[in-house]
Design a protein around this motif. Structure first.
Motif, PDB file in Angstrom:
ATOM      1  N   LEU A 177     -34.837  16.942  82.941  1.00 31.72           N
ATOM      2  CA  LEU A 177     -34.630  18.123  83.839  1.00 31.72           C
ATOM      3  C   LEU A 177     -33.356  18.663  83.482  1.00 31.72           C
ATOM      4  N   VAL A 178     -32.027  17.942  83.226  1.00 35.04           N
ATOM      5  CA  VAL A 178     -30.907  18.556  82.757  1.00 35.04           C
ATOM      6  C   VAL A 178     -31.077  19.345  81.459  1.00 35.04           C
ATOM      7  N   ARG A 179     -31.701  18.603  80.290  1.00 38.08           N
ATOM      8  CA  ARG A 179     -31.895  19.246  79.266  1.00 38.08           C
ATOM      9  C   ARG A 179     -32.585  20.732  79.357  1.00 38.08           C
ATOM     10  N   GLN A 180     -33.665  20.474  80.100  1.00 41.35           N
ATOM     11  CA  GLN A 180     -34.547  21.807  80.310  1.00 41.35           C
ATOM     12  C   GLN A 180     -33.806  22.665  80.778  1.00 41.35           C
ATOM     13  N   THR A 181     -33.106  22.357  82.065  1.00 42.62           N
ATOM     14  CA  THR A 181     -32.268  23.682  82.632  1.00 42.62           C
ATOM     15  C   THR A 181     -31.213  24.128  81.653  1.00 42.62           C
ATOM     16  N   TYR A 182     -30.585  23.347  80.773  1.00 48.44           N
ATOM     17  CA  TYR A 182     -29.633  23.863  80.076  1.00 48.44           C
ATOM     18  C   TYR A 182     -30.079  24.978  79.142  1.00 48.44           C
ATOM     19  N   LEU A 183     -31.559  24.763  78.598  1.00 47.70           N
ATOM     20  CA  LEU A 183     -32.306  25.925  77.908  1.00 47.70           C
ATOM     21  C   LEU A 183     -32.539  27.118  78.698  1.00 47.70           C
ATOM     22  N   LEU A 184     -32.429  27.113  79.838  1.00 42.14           N
ATOM     23  CA  LEU A 184     -32.679  28.198  80.888  1.00 42.14           C
ATOM     24  C   LEU A 184     -31.426  28.957  80.937  1.00 42.14           C
ATOM     25  N   THR A 185     -30.540  28.261  81.164  1.00 47.52           N
ATOM     26  CA  THR A 185     -29.185  28.866  81.830  1.00 47.52           C
ATOM     27  C   THR A 185     -27.851  28.873  80.339  1.00 47.52           C
ATOM     28  N   GLY A 186     -28.005  27.883  79.602  1.00 49.48           N
ATOM     29  CA  GLY A 186     -26.983  27.741  78.584  1.00 49.48           C
ATOM     30  C   GLY A 186     -25.491  27.269  78.898  1.00 49.48           C
ATOM     31  N   ARG A 187     -25.648  26.870  80.159  1.00 49.58           N
ATOM     32  CA  ARG A 187     -24.488  26.343  80.803  1.00 49.58           C
ATOM     33  C   ARG A 187     -24.726  24.876  81.207  1.00 49.58           C
ATOM     34  N   ARG A 188     -23.772  23.947  80.914  1.00 50.95           N
ATOM     35  CA  ARG A 188     -23.933  22.703  81.052  1.00 50.95           C
ATOM     36  C   ARG A 188     -23.680  22.216  82.593  1.00 50.95           C
ATOM     37  N   GLU A 189     -22.517  22.719  82.905  1.00 49.32           N
ATOM     38  CA  GLU A 189     -22.158  22.269  84.250  1.00 49.32           C
ATOM     39  C   GLU A 189     -23.129  22.973  85.283  1.00 49.32           C
ATOM     40  N   GLN A 190     -23.656  23.981  85.006  1.00 55.23           N
ATOM     41  CA  GLN A 190     -24.689  24.760  85.967  1.00 55.23           C
ATOM     42  C   GLN A 190     -26.212  24.000  85.751  1.00 55.23           C
ATOM     43  N   ALA A 191     -26.218  23.471  84.881  1.00 54.86           N
ATOM     44  CA  ALA A 191     -27.810  22.788  84.476  1.00 54.86           C
ATOM     45  C   ALA A 191     -27.534  21.515  85.237  1.00 54.86           C
ATOM     46  N   ARG A 192     -26.360  20.833  85.139  1.00 57.27           N
ATOM     47  CA  ARG A 192     -26.197  19.570  86.102  1.00 57.27           C
ATOM     48  C   ARG A 192     -26.268  19.645  87.515  1.00 57.27           C
ATOM     49  N   GLU A 193     -25.614  20.825  88.083  1.00 53.78           N
ATOM     50  CA  GLU A 193     -25.464  20.949  89.498  1.00 53.78           C
ATOM     51  C   GLU A 193     -26.927  21.525  89.935  1.00 53.78           C
ATOM     52  N   ALA A 194     -27.695  22.019  89.144  1.00 50.14           N
ATOM     53  CA  ALA A 194     -29.013  22.808  89.497  1.00 50.14           C
ATOM     54  C   ALA A 194     -29.863  21.495  89.673  1.00 50.14           C
ATOM     55  N   VAL A 195     -29.883  20.501  88.851  1.00 49.76           N
ATOM     56  CA  VAL A 195     -30.511  19.347  88.849  1.00 49.76           C
ATOM     57  C   VAL A 195     -30.383  18.583  89.991  1.00 49.76           C
ATOM     58  N   GLU A 196     -29.100  18.352  90.483  1.00 51.08           N
ATOM     59  CA  GLU A 196     -28.631  17.485  91.466  1.00 51.08           C
ATOM     60  C   GLU A 196     -28.924  17.990  92.657  1.00 51.08           C
ATOM     61  N   ARG A 197     -28.794  19.466  92.916  1.00 52.64           N
ATOM     62  CA  ARG A 197     -28.952  20.114  94.012  1.00 52.64           C
ATOM     63  C   ARG A 197     -30.614  19.935  94.289  1.00 52.64           C
ATOM     64  N   ALA A 198     -31.519  20.037  93.543  1.00 57.00           N
ATOM     65  CA  ALA A 198     -32.875  19.947  93.635  1.00 57.00           C
ATOM     66  C   ALA A 198     -33.305  18.693  93.810  1.00 57.00           C
ATOM     67  N   PHE A 199     -32.597  17.529  93.478  1.00 60.57           N
ATOM     68  CA  PHE A 199     -32.917  16.096  93.922  1.00 60.57           C
ATOM     69  C   PHE A 199     -32.225  15.995  95.168  1.00 60.57           C
ATOM     70  N   GLN A 200     -31.103  16.568  95.668  1.00 60.75           N
ATOM     71  CA  GLN A 200     -30.881  16.446  96.882  1.00 60.75           C
ATOM     72  C   GLN A 200     -31.673  17.219  98.049  1.00 60.75           C
ATOM     73  N   THR A 201     -32.300  18.292  97.612  1.00 58.91           N
ATOM     74  CA  THR A 201     -33.402  18.785  98.220  1.00 58.91           C
ATOM     75  C   THR A 201     -34.444  17.825  98.550  1.00 58.91           C
ATOM     76  N   ALA A 202     -34.998  17.297  97.416  1.00 59.39           N
ATOM     77  CA  ALA A 202     -35.892  16.329  97.319  1.00 59.39           C
ATOM     78  C   ALA A 202     -35.882  15.076  98.317  1.00 59.39           C
ATOM     79  N   TRP A 203     -34.374  14.722  98.337  1.00 52.77           N
ATOM     80  CA  TRP A 203     -34.210  13.655  99.360  1.00 52.77           C
ATOM     81  C   TRP A 203     -34.159  14.138 100.700  1.00 52.77           C
ATOM     82  N   GLU A 204     -34.024  15.459 101.021  1.00 48.96           N
ATOM     83  CA  GLU A 204     -34.202  15.773 102.499  1.00 48.96           C
ATOM     84  C   GLU A 204     -35.586  15.866 102.816  1.00 48.96           C
ATOM     85  N   HIS A 205     -36.488  16.215 101.794  1.00 46.38           N
ATOM     86  CA  HIS A 205     -38.019  16.222 102.051  1.00 46.38           C
ATOM     87  C   HIS A 205     -38.719  15.205 101.407  1.00 46.38           C
ATOM     88  N   TRP A 206     -38.043  14.007 101.530  1.00 46.76           N
ATOM     89  CA  TRP A 206     -38.624  12.880 100.708  1.00 46.76           C
ATOM     90  C   TRP A 206     -39.884  12.599 100.981  1.00 46.76           C
TER      91      TRP A 206
END
Length: 423
Positions: A177-206
């Motif tokens: 997912l980090v590699r796929q998000t990097y293709l969407l944004t072209g930013r490495r830190e933003q891709a990592r942050e987006a995936v981490e936030r998505a998994f944090q949201t998944a943990w809240e709605h586990w």
């Protein structure tokens, strides 16, 4: 112009239960509503929500299925269990025994029927001059009973805790997912942050994510929406570009992807990068299948116009995988992601509690100090005109001086002060 309120819908789990109770497949329900099976799958998983006329049709159909289920429950007769007797219910034989019911299958084709096993060949009759033909009425000798086979003990399945299941899902899907998000944004830190936030949201709605048929797809949709959010442009780090890829070909392909509109870019990454089919891509991007196909064609034309070598979809898929794999995009550990999500949830919970307490205190203070009766305001002062000015005392005249000396020379006490005298 006023809009009608959207019809209410049951929870995603209840939608799936109503469809399965009515013995309908996702394809059959999709044909009745007028959408694709992938759209129905996204509605039942909770990743997307129907809107407009599709929502009205879907809500009406679910209400009909709920009414039918209620009617079946109220009119269902009690099941009778008559006792079978040897005279009326003989034991079934291998020739008359009913065939076992086929096991339920989730696919469209049913399981093939099993063929009866052929009879085991018995020992060949002995032939010789002393042995004659045996009568068919003579019973065959019974085989000696052997030891009963002992069933093998199978290990009981180990139940995973929610934290262990989340960690397994994160380790399985986070790197891709980090590699796929990097293709969407072209930013490495933003891709990592987006995936981490998505998994944090998944943990809240586990509980909801754990029951979903495609948990990785649930997290992928959340990560893409966070990465492509318009407010990302307002962040300070967005003003400073990150270093581009070292390979000139990768740099050109990444710049071509970033020039595409966000919806076209997301459709291209899902279809040619991830490998989803067109209905699933349309469901994840909340669009119809023709719209998703049109976006995909336009994105491919834009990429092929600048890079003619990628006109072939297979070549484009290979180059997208290479571009995502050439970058060193690591993901944080799962326990760190869970810890950050829990700390953020505690912070916002305490902030909400503090804000609520401050609001209650301010309201109580206002009620306590507010006046209980009306006090008319004091009118502003006005200048009074026509009053003569005050004159200061001047010098005394001769008569006034003589009168003052006379009063000072007389006695200030005694009867002379009270009774006048004639001079």
């Amino acid at each position: 112009m006023t809009r009608r309120p959207a019809p209410p819908l049951p929870p995603p789990k209840a939608r799936r239960h109503l469809r399965e109770t009515a013995a309908l497949t996702q394809t059959q329900l999709a044909s009745r509503v007028g959408v694709t099976p992938g759209t129905v799958r996204a509605w039942e998983s909770g990743r997307t929500t129907p809107r407009g006329r599709k929502r009205e049709a879907y809500a009406k159909l679910l209400k009909t299925l709920a009414d039918e289920e209620t009617a079946r429950r109220t009119t269902r007769p009690p099941h009778a269990h008559p006792e079978s007797t040897p005279e009326t219910d003989p034991a079934p034989t291998p020739e008359t025994a009913p065939a076992p019911a086929p096991a339920p299958n989730s696919g469209s084709e049913s399981a093939p029927a099993r063929k009866p096993l052929p009879p085991e060949p018995g020992p060949a009759p002995e032939s010789g001059p002393e042995s004659g033909p045996k009568s068919t009425l003579e019973p065959a000798p019974e085989p000696e009973p052997g030891p009963e086979p002992v069933p093998e003990a199978r290990p009981a399945p180990v139940a995973l805790t929610p934290a262990q299941a989340f960690d397994a899902l994160y380790e399985f899907g986070a790197p891709a997912l980090v590699r796929q998000t990097y293709l969407l944004t072209g930013r490495r830190e933003q891709a990592r942050e987006a995936v981490e936030r998505a998994f944090q949201t998944a943990w809240e709605h586990w509980p909801e994510v754990a029951r979903d048929r495609d948990p990785v797809g649930w997290v992928r949709a959340t990560a893409y929406e966070y990465a492509l959010s318009p407010w990302q442009r307002l962040r300070p780090r967005h003003r400073h570009p990150e270093p581009p890829p070292a390979d000139p070909g990768d740099r050109t392909l990444l710049n071509t992807l970033l020039r595409l509109p966000p919806r076209h870019r997301r459709t291209l990454v899902l279809y040619d990068g991830v490998g989803l089919d067109l209905p699933e891509t349309a469901a994840e991007t909340e669009a119809s299948t023709p719209t998703a196909a049109n976006r995909l064609l336009r994105a491919r034309e834009a990429v092929a116009g600048r890079l003619p070598a990628l006109a072939d979809p297979q070549a484009l898929h290979r180059r997208l995988a290479e571009l995502a794999s050439n970058e060193r995009l690591g993901a944080a550990r799962p326990h760190a992601v869970r810890g950050d999500g829990e700390r953020r949830a505690r912070f916002w919970t305490r902030t909400a509690i503090a804000f609520t307490a401050a609001l209650i205190g301010t309201t109580a203070l206002t009620v306590r100090t507010a006046p209980t009766h009306y006090e008319p305001p004091v009118s502003p002062g006005q200048a009074v005109r026509g009053v003569p000015p005050r004159v200061a005392q001047g010098s005394l005249s001769d008569e006034e001086l003589e009168l003052r000396h006379k009063l000072r020379d007389q006695l200030q006490h005694g009867p002379e002060r009270l009774s006048p005298r004639l001079e």
